[in-house]
Motif scaffolding. Sequence first.
Motif, PDB file in Angstrom:
ATOM      1  N   LEU A 196      -3.883   1.857   4.758  1.00 18.60           N
ATOM      2  CA  LEU A 196      -2.811   2.381   5.615  1.00 18.60           C
ATOM      3  C   LEU A 196      -3.371   3.088   6.844  1.00 18.60           C
ATOM      4  CD1 LEU A 196      -0.484   3.762   2.797  1.00 18.60           C
ATOM      5  CD2 LEU A 196       0.044   1.857   4.342  1.00 18.60           C
ATOM      6  N   GLU A 246      -4.837   4.529   0.902  1.00 20.91           N
ATOM      7  CA  GLU A 246      -4.849   5.322   2.136  1.00 20.91           C
ATOM      8  C   GLU A 246      -5.697   4.633   3.203  1.00 20.91           C
ATOM      9  OE1 GLU A 246      -2.907   7.659   2.608  1.00 20.91           O
ATOM     10  OE2 GLU A 246      -2.493   8.710   0.728  1.00 20.91           O
ATOM     11  N   ARG A 292       0.384   3.988  -2.919  1.00 22.92           N
ATOM     12  CA  ARG A 292       0.073   5.392  -2.648  1.00 22.92           C
ATOM     13  C   ARG A 292       1.039   6.318  -3.387  1.00 22.92           C
ATOM     14  NH1 ARG A 292       0.303   7.724   3.416  1.00 22.92           N
ATOM     15  NH2 ARG A 292       2.416   6.922   3.226  1.00 22.92           N
ATOM     16  N   THR A 293       2.322   5.966  -3.379  1.00 26.84           N
ATOM     17  CA  THR A 293       3.327   6.793  -4.054  1.00 26.84           C
ATOM     18  C   THR A 293       3.068   6.853  -5.553  1.00 26.84           C
ATOM     19  OG1 THR A 293       5.004   6.288  -2.389  1.00 26.84           O
ATOM     20  CG2 THR A 293       5.787   7.053  -4.541  1.00 26.84           C
ATOM     21  N   TYR A 321       0.801  -1.220   0.000  1.00 29.37           N
ATOM     22  CA  TYR A 321       0.000   0.000   0.000  1.00 29.37           C
ATOM     23  C   TYR A 321       0.841   1.280   0.000  1.00 29.37           C
ATOM     24  CZ  TYR A 321      -3.612  -3.400   1.003  1.00 29.37           C
ATOM     25  OH  TYR A 321      -4.448  -4.494   0.929  1.00 29.37           O
ATOM     26  N   GLU A 322       1.994   1.262   0.634  1.00 34.74           N
ATOM     27  CA  GLU A 322       2.859   2.449   0.605  1.00 34.74           C
ATOM     28  C   GLU A 322       3.306   2.740  -0.824  1.00 34.74           C
ATOM     29  OE1 GLU A 322       3.697   4.630   2.752  1.00 34.74           O
ATOM     30  OE2 GLU A 322       3.362   3.780   4.753  1.00 34.74           O
ATOM     31  N   GLU A 323       3.751   1.674  -1.523  1.00 33.29           N
ATOM     32  CA  GLU A 323       4.187   1.834  -2.909  1.00 33.29           C
ATOM     33  C   GLU A 323       3.030   2.256  -3.806  1.00 33.29           C
ATOM     34  OE1 GLU A 323       4.834  -0.671  -0.953  1.00 33.29           O
ATOM     35  OE2 GLU A 323       6.969  -1.202  -1.026  1.00 33.29           O
TER      36      GLU A 323
END
Length: 204
Positions: free
Chosen positions: A178, A175, A146-147, A142-144
């Motif tokens: 996360l 988001e 979002r980026t 999810y971090e990747e």
Amino acid sequence: PCAPTSPVTLRSAVAIRSVAIAIPETGLLLLPTRPTILDETVAKKKPNTTIMIAPNNAEYYYSKGILNQNESRYKAALDDFKKCIQLNHNYIEAYLETAWCLFKMSNFQEAIIFANNALKLDENNCSTRYVRGTINNALKNYEEARTDLAKAIQTDNQSDKLWSSKVWYQKAWAEFKLKNYKEAQENIQNAVKLAPKTIPYYML
């Protein structure tokens, strides 16, 4: 929907598709719209004939792949796109469509490899950022995701509001996972503003 960074790396128009699936954890999740690259050679009715005439022309394999993909023949389309890449290692659209075929076949690990290869050719390609972000969502990265989706939003000129709304929706999903609930809500609201009839009311 994206302003191309150059006429070489993104040479064509975009058509939109989307599907919805049921996920036990969350209910309905709208899968991403697919930025299908439409090249003028797709209009050719007999791609096999043209391939026989010019067997080393990457465009013909790409066109044949699009035709197979539009008929949901993903394995055949995958073979065509890979042949296109073999003939032209810089064919960014072929990498993008290969990634999408693999995504449709639930082969997310291989899909991300081709999305990465597409971004190596043009790191500012909006469509590829969206596709990779969507694949990362499927992989629970999810971090990747979002980026990638944030960068897709930055370079999207919103010429196709429905497509743009799906980018915001996918970012909202990242988001939400996360636990950034406020930002997820704002993203959903942006999606609704762009395409009011596409987001289920219970997502608001």
